[in-house]
Design a protein around this motif. Structure first.
Motif, PDB file in Angstrom:
ATOM      1  N   LEU A 224      47.122  36.691  37.373  1.00  0.00           N
ATOM      2  CA  LEU A 224      46.202  36.323  36.297  1.00  0.00           C
ATOM      3  C   LEU A 224      44.784  36.760  36.635  1.00  0.00           C
ATOM      4  O   LEU A 224      44.076  37.337  35.793  1.00  0.00           O
ATOM      5  CB  LEU A 224      46.256  34.811  36.083  1.00  0.00           C
ATOM      6  N   VAL A 225      44.357  36.498  37.861  1.00  0.00           N
ATOM      7  CA  VAL A 225      43.006  36.860  38.291  1.00  0.00           C
ATOM      8  C   VAL A 225      42.801  38.367  38.195  1.00  0.00           C
ATOM      9  O   VAL A 225      41.780  38.839  37.678  1.00  0.00           O
ATOM     10  CB  VAL A 225      42.757  36.363  39.728  1.00  0.00           C
ATOM     11  N   ARG A 226      43.763  39.151  38.695  1.00  0.00           N
ATOM     12  CA  ARG A 226      43.652  40.614  38.678  1.00  0.00           C
ATOM     13  C   ARG A 226      43.614  41.151  37.244  1.00  0.00           C
ATOM     14  O   ARG A 226      42.913  42.117  36.944  1.00  0.00           O
ATOM     15  CB  ARG A 226      44.819  41.241  39.429  1.00  0.00           C
ATOM     16  N   GLU A 227      44.375  40.505  36.379  1.00  0.00           N
ATOM     17  CA  GLU A 227      44.402  40.937  34.975  1.00  0.00           C
ATOM     18  C   GLU A 227      43.053  40.689  34.299  1.00  0.00           C
ATOM     19  O   GLU A 227      42.539  41.549  33.566  1.00  0.00           O
ATOM     20  CB  GLU A 227      45.506  40.187  34.228  1.00  0.00           C
ATOM     21  N   LEU A 228      42.477  39.526  34.556  1.00  0.00           N
ATOM     22  CA  LEU A 228      41.247  39.144  33.863  1.00  0.00           C
ATOM     23  C   LEU A 228      40.006  39.801  34.450  1.00  0.00           C
ATOM     24  O   LEU A 228      39.062  40.121  33.713  1.00  0.00           O
ATOM     25  CB  LEU A 228      41.092  37.618  33.902  1.00  0.00           C
ATOM     26  N   GLN A 229      39.990  39.990  35.776  1.00  0.00           N
ATOM     27  CA  GLN A 229      38.801  40.529  36.450  1.00  0.00           C
ATOM     28  C   GLN A 229      39.261  41.522  37.526  1.00  0.00           C
ATOM     29  O   GLN A 229      39.353  41.195  38.708  1.00  0.00           O
ATOM     30  CB  GLN A 229      37.990  39.399  37.095  1.00  0.00           C
ATOM     31  N   PRO A 230      39.546  42.760  37.148  1.00  0.00           N
ATOM     32  CA  PRO A 230      40.125  43.731  38.092  1.00  0.00           C
ATOM     33  C   PRO A 230      39.281  43.993  39.331  1.00  0.00           C
ATOM     34  O   PRO A 230      39.832  44.315  40.392  1.00  0.00           O
ATOM     35  CB  PRO A 230      40.263  45.001  37.244  1.00  0.00           C
ATOM     36  N   ASN A 231      37.976  43.869  39.238  1.00  0.00           N
ATOM     37  CA  ASN A 231      37.100  44.194  40.364  1.00  0.00           C
ATOM     38  C   ASN A 231      36.686  42.984  41.196  1.00  0.00           C
ATOM     39  O   ASN A 231      35.906  43.122  42.136  1.00  0.00           O
ATOM     40  CB  ASN A 231      35.839  44.910  39.869  1.00  0.00           C
ATOM     41  N   ILE A 232      37.215  41.822  40.861  1.00  0.00           N
ATOM     42  CA  ILE A 232      36.800  40.613  41.567  1.00  0.00           C
ATOM     43  C   ILE A 232      37.333  40.627  43.002  1.00  0.00           C
ATOM     44  O   ILE A 232      38.401  41.180  43.285  1.00  0.00           O
ATOM     45  CB  ILE A 232      37.293  39.356  40.818  1.00  0.00           C
ATOM     46  N   ILE A 233      36.569  40.041  43.927  1.00  0.00           N
ATOM     47  CA  ILE A 233      37.000  39.877  45.312  1.00  0.00           C
ATOM     48  C   ILE A 233      37.532  38.460  45.476  1.00  0.00           C
ATOM     49  O   ILE A 233      36.859  37.483  45.135  1.00  0.00           O
ATOM     50  CB  ILE A 233      35.835  40.152  46.279  1.00  0.00           C
ATOM     51  N   VAL A 234      38.760  38.350  45.998  1.00  0.00           N
ATOM     52  CA  VAL A 234      39.457  37.073  46.071  1.00  0.00           C
ATOM     53  C   VAL A 234      39.612  36.655  47.528  1.00  0.00           C
ATOM     54  O   VAL A 234      40.038  37.450  48.369  1.00  0.00           O
ATOM     55  CB  VAL A 234      40.851  37.161  45.413  1.00  0.00           C
ATOM     56  N   GLY A 235      39.268  35.412  47.828  1.00  0.00           N
ATOM     57  CA  GLY A 235      39.425  34.872  49.173  1.00  0.00           C
ATOM     58  C   GLY A 235      40.886  34.785  49.586  1.00  0.00           C
ATOM     59  O   GLY A 235      41.798  34.938  48.769  1.00  0.00           O
ATOM     60  N   ASP A 236      41.119  34.476  50.854  1.00  0.00           N
ATOM     61  CA  ASP A 236      42.449  34.622  51.454  1.00  0.00           C
ATOM     62  C   ASP A 236      43.198  33.306  51.629  1.00  0.00           C
ATOM     63  O   ASP A 236      44.050  33.188  52.509  1.00  0.00           O
ATOM     64  CB  ASP A 236      42.314  35.300  52.817  1.00  0.00           C
TER      65      ASP A 236
END
Length: 444
Positions: A224-236
């Motif tokens: 969902l995150v990748r779909e909505l905000q492709p360039n966002i950096i996501v914590g681990d």
């Protein structure tokens, strides 16, 4: 937040395989902001857990939440003046309280005496100052009625905890959480970073299991995150599978500066340490282990010298202000970075070995020697003999002289500069800079 070190996670295709994420390793320095109901308690953001406060007893903070002096434009100005380039704010922490007008809960800022959304003006104010905007979102929720009680829940020692869990459905909670993440990533424009915090699948307590990817439905959530905000950096901290199907963005050591840069399977990772000015993330009125100026600056230097970013935290007061201790710390960064920022922004590790008491960062043919321990008169640097064409203090551009392997040495001293050695000649008195930096311009 919690005092722990997560394992480093690999970045698919290299550190900056996505052009939309390349900014991160250039900016190097960001602001973390922990703000919520716990600011009223003023004794650590985990106060509800630590003191095992029931939701009913904790309600007094919700009923009295009124940050009437909240001015995100001031927050943003102070962050920019401190030299920070991006910001991450706790949209929801473990207590479950939401800073925005979420349509999926009543436990939100708009239903408190303050009565207004805190997140929208935050986003607008920080963007206006030129900072990239991020959100922290807690996977944990001690308020939600469908969140099963576990070993870190405030009700973990309640005599009826196991019985209470029979009516709690983590799948319903996961649906709630996914809905809120969709709100955050569709209602506020481009978001640069999202911090999910945190997973603990192996922490069983009194028959109550911990929580991880199956509870959060992490695979669906990251999709969902990748779909909505492709360039966002996501914590681990989503406890995603490490089977190679879920390329990770960011390793997040907490309250800890690694001895060496994190890697996974021998490959470099994008990483960021997060630290506090004192021992608490939320506002803590009586906490007294505040870092001094040298510690503040050297944490930043140590991190960038290893190729990481620093996310330094501020915990605003319950009236929405940065207290004087936090302001002083921010001003320490601002004053130092105003004249030494060249050694941080866009810089990273160097192949050269820094002498004891110093750190190197490098950007192109500019090598930056951070003098964390002030020496007497000379610094001897192996491997740089005959390789430097000019040297100067960074804070005032005053020239630094040096000896190299070809230099004549006073016969009364009788010690020659070793082959391959560069010896800088420094003033006896340390300049009035927290950590002085020498800029070495290397020969082509």
């Amino acid at each position: 937040m919690e005092d722990r070190l997560d394992s480093a996670l690999t970045v698919s295709g290299g550190l900056d395989s996505s052009a939309g994420k390349a900014w991160f390793s250039n900016d190097r320095f960001g602001m973390f902001i922990h703000f919520g109901l716990y600011a009223l308690a003023a004794r650590h953001e985990w106060v509800q857990h630590r003191e095992e406060i029931s939701p009913e007893a904790y309600a007094k903070y919700f009923e009295n939440f009124d940050p009437d002096l909240y001015d995100p434009r001031e927050w943003a100005r102070r962050a920019r003046e401190a030299g920070m380039k991006y910001v991450v704010l706790t949209a929801k922490h473990h207590e479950g309280f939401c800073l925005w007008d979420s349509k999926f809960t009543d436990y939100k800022a708009t239903n408190t005496p303050y009565g207004k959304d805190l997140l929208k003006p935050y986003v607008e104010a920080f963007r206006a100052e030129g900072l990239k905007v991020g959100f922290y979102y807690s996977l944990i929720d001690w308020h939600h009625q469908q969140f099963p009680i576990d070993g870190i829940h405030p009700l973990r020692n309640h005599p009826d905890a196991l019985e209470m869990n029979k009516s709690r459905d983590v799948k319903k909670y996961a649906e709630y959480m996914h809905n809120q993440v969709r709100e955050l990533l569709t209602g506020f424009g481009d978001i640069s970073v999202i911090w999910f915090d945190f997973s603990y699948p192996k922490r069983e307590y009194k028959g109550m299991p911990g929580k991880g990817r199956a509870d959060w439905q992490s695979e669906e959530l990251i999709g969902l995150v990748r779909e909505l905000q492709p360039n966002i950096i996501v914590g681990d901290r989503l406890d995603l599978p490490t089977d190679g199907n879920f390329p990770k963005d960011l390793a997040t050591p907490e309250q800890y500066t690694p001895r060496v840069a994190p890697t996974i399977n021998g490959k470099p990772v994008r990483w960021e340490v997060c630290h506090t000015f004192s021992g608490s993330w939320g506002y803590h009125r009586d906490e007294n282990t505040w870092k001094d100026a040298g510690q503040l600056i050297n944490i930043l230097i140590d991190t960038v010298a290893l190729g990481g970013n620093l996310l330094m935290n501020v915990g605003p007061t319950a009236r929405g202000t940065f207290d004087k201790r936090a302001v002083t710390a921010l001003e320490t960064y601002g004053e130092w970075l105003r004249v030494n920022g060249r050694s941080i922004y866009g810089a990273g590790p160097s192949e050269y070995q820094a002498p004891a008491g110093t750190r190197f960062t490098q950007k192109g043919n500019r090598l930056y020697l951070h003098l964390q321990t002030w020496p007497f008169r000379h610094v001897h640097i192996p491997g740089l003999g005959r390789k430097v064409k000019y040297a100067q203090f960074l804070h005032d551009a005053s020239e630094i002289h040096w000896l190299d392997p070809d230099a004549e040495v006073d016969s009364n001293i009788g010690v020659a500069v070793g082959d391959g050695m560069l010896t800088l000649e420094l003033p006896v008195l340390k300049p009035d800079v927290v950590t002085p930096v020498v800029e070495l311009i290397l020969r082509d």
